[in-house]
Design an enzyme around this catalytic site. Structure first.
Site, short mmCIF file in Angstrom:
data_model
loop_
_atom_site.label_atom_id
_atom_site.label_comp_id
_atom_site.label_asym_id
_atom_site.label_seq_id
_atom_site.Cartn_x
_atom_site.Cartn_y
_atom_site.Cartn_z
N GLY A 109 -37.04 -27.97 26.82
CA GLY A 109 -36.56 -29.61 26.84
C GLY A 109 -35.44 -29.49 27.36
N ASP A 110 -34.39 -30.79 25.51
CA ASP A 110 -33.75 -30.72 27.36
C ASP A 110 -32.22 -30.55 26.91
OD1 ASP A 110 -33.48 -31.70 24.40
OD2 ASP A 110 -32.29 -33.56 24.37
N GLU A 111 -32.39 -29.16 26.20
CA GLU A 111 -31.12 -28.43 26.38
C GLU A 111 -31.23 -27.41 27.54
OE1 GLU A 111 -31.06 -27.47 21.59
OE2 GLU A 111 -31.84 -26.11 22.66
#
Length: 313
Positions: free
Chosen positions: A231-233
């Protein structure tokens, strides 16, 4: 017909028969050579002294010689001495053990690196003379190796950013945690990433992820592992940090990097990040505990207002 005429006729018949047999033998040899020449691998035969008895077309091309030039030669005639000595040692080992010897080697051919699967074994001719020879082969497996490397890269890297993925991190940590070294684990989460996706589109979100990846890679030395966790990690693994001050310095450098505006479609916008940090072996003796504690630090950072970092305690 007198006896002399009969005798001469018999001799003529025998000579004719002998000539026919020789022609058949030559045709058979040519037939077998043709088959071996069409096989897409190097094939060669040597006697006990290491002299080449036969080499197929591909083996000749690989060595840059004709069959006539190779026959009668040994490895010392067309390889550098060091390589030739190693080849001869292998040959003698095969003669001694009388078993199939195979291995994968890397050679340089026409300026390119080529991966070869090679093998050697002993063959015996059933012709009453019990003659024995060494049969060798070499198969170019470069295409297979390239395919394997691509598959492995795809399995352990993120398709969008090109960064290592969580499976790479898992494998890296399994190996690293067997060593007696410290390792700082930073988990980064982009704040309000969903807002970027919703307001500017998923293409903008993808470009943001790629730009963050690029910036992170430019900040740290090669021994630091930077990966997309999902994801956005993102995740950063920093080995051999000596104290908490170094962890703080890295965290603040990342916060500063994220303060530089991002651009997409002639628009500039700001995105911050929250960071959670754990340190091996102090915050966990194993992968699961270490990642869990870093994740706990991340959520503490978010709860504290985002755009910051938290070292788990």
């Amino acid at each position: 017909m007198d006896r002399e005429a009969i005798y001469q006729r018999k001799i003529a018949e025998l000579e004719k028969r002998e000539q026919e047999l020789l022609e058949q033998l030559q045709k058979r040899e040519t037939f077998y050579e043709k088959i071996l020449d069409e096989i897409p691998m190097n094939i060669f035969v040597e006697d006990k002294e290491g002299r080449t008895i036969f080499a197929n077309k591909q083996a000749c091309e690989c060595n840059g010689k004709t069959r006539a030039e190779l026959v009668g030669q040994t490895v010392f005639d067309f390889f550098p001495r060091t390589i030739a000595e190693n080849q001869r040692k292998e040959d003698l080992k095969v003669w001694k053990t009388r078993s199939l010897l195979t291995k994968e080697v890397i050679v340089h051919f026409k300026g390119e690196e080529v991966h070869m699967y090679t093998g050697k074994t002993i063959i015996e001719l059933e012709d009453g003379l019990k003659e024995e020879y060494l049969l060798g082969f070499g198969l170019d497996i470069s295409a297979r190796k390239i395919a394997e490397q691509k598959i492995e890269h795809m399995a352990y890297h993120d398709a969008l950013t090109g960064l290592p993925n969580r499976w790479f991190i898992q494998r890296y940590l399994e190996e690293f945690l067997t060593e007696n070294k410290t390792l700082a684990v930073f988990i980064l989460d982009l704040d309000h990433f969903k807002t970027v996706n919703d307001s500017m589109g998923h293409q903008a979100g993808d470009e943001l992820l790629k730009e963050v990846s690029k910036r992170l890679r430019s900040m740290f030395p090669e021994e630091y592992i930077i990966a997309r966790w999902g994801g956005d990690e993102f995740i950063l693994l920093a080995p051999n940090l000596e104290n908490e001050n170094e962890i703080i310095t890295i965290s603040e450098e990342i916060i500063h990097m994220m303060s530089i505006p991002f651009s997409y479609a002639d628009q500039q916008f700001l995105v911050t990040t929250s960071i959670g940090i754990s340190l091996y072996p102090f915050h966990g003796p194993d992968i699961v505990t270490l990642l869990k504690n870093a994740d706990r630090g991340l959520y503490t950072s978010k709860n504290n207002g985002r755009n910051g970092y938290e070292i788990v305690v």
